[in-house]
Design a protein around this motif. Structure first.
Motif, PDB file in Angstrom:
ATOM      1  N   ARG A 101       0.840  -1.147   0.073  1.00 40.03           N
ATOM      2  CA  ARG A 101      -0.097  -0.174   0.028  1.00 40.03           C
ATOM      3  C   ARG A 101       0.897   1.170  -0.028  1.00 40.03           C
TER       4      ARG A 101
ATOM      5  N   SER B  56      -3.152   4.055  -2.685  1.00 34.55           N
ATOM      6  CA  SER B  56      -3.383   2.710  -3.464  1.00 34.55           C
ATOM      7  C   SER B  56      -3.211   1.670  -2.705  1.00 34.55           C
ATOM      8  N   GLU B  57      -3.621   0.734  -3.194  1.00 34.55           N
ATOM      9  CA  GLU B  57      -3.530  -0.940  -2.810  1.00 34.55           C
ATOM     10  C   GLU B  57      -2.205  -1.143  -3.099  1.00 34.55           C
TER      11      GLU B  57
END
Length: 100
Positions: A86, A99-100
Motif C-alpha cells: 500500500r 493505492s493498494e
C-alpha cells in the motif's frame, strides 16, 4: 521462531483440556475486549505485566482463530504483504492511503 499454526492448535487444545469456552463466539469476543482493557490499564499505569497482558490478548485471538477454523499465520502473512504494498501520503498529520 514459533510455528504459529502449531501454536494456535496448542492454544485451542489447552482451552479444551482446561474446560474453557470453545463454543460461544460472542463470549470469546467479550473476553478479548476485556483483555485489551487490561493491556491498556497496564500501559496507562506503567505496570510490569504489560507483556503478559499483550500475550493474553494474543492467546485469546489464536484460540478464537482455531475455533473459527482460520489459519491465522497464513492470514497474517497475506495481510502484511498487502500492507507493505500500500502507498500512503502524509497530509495534515494523517496518513491517507492512495493505492493498494
Amino acid at each position: 521462531m514459533i510455528d504459529l499454526t502449531a501454536f494456535q492448535k496448542r492454544v485451542y487444545q489447552n482451552k479444551v483440556d482446561k474446560g474453557f469456552n470453545i463454543t460461544d463466539i460472542y463470549k470469546e469476543f467479550c473476553y478479548i475486549q476485556g483483555e485489551l482493557t487490561e493491556v491498556f490499564e497496564a500501559y496507562k499505569d506503567k505496570k510490569d505485566d504489560l507483556g503478559e497482558e499483550l500475550a493474553d490478548v494474543t492467546l485469546y485471538i489464536l484460540g478464537l482463530s482455531e475455533i473459527l477454523g482460520i489459519d491465522l499465520e497464513s492470514e497474517l502473512l497475506k495481510k502484511m504483504d498487502k500492507n507493505e504494498k500500500r502507498k500512503y501520503i502524509h497530509e495534515d498529520g494523517v496518513n491517507i492511503r492512495v493505492s493498494e
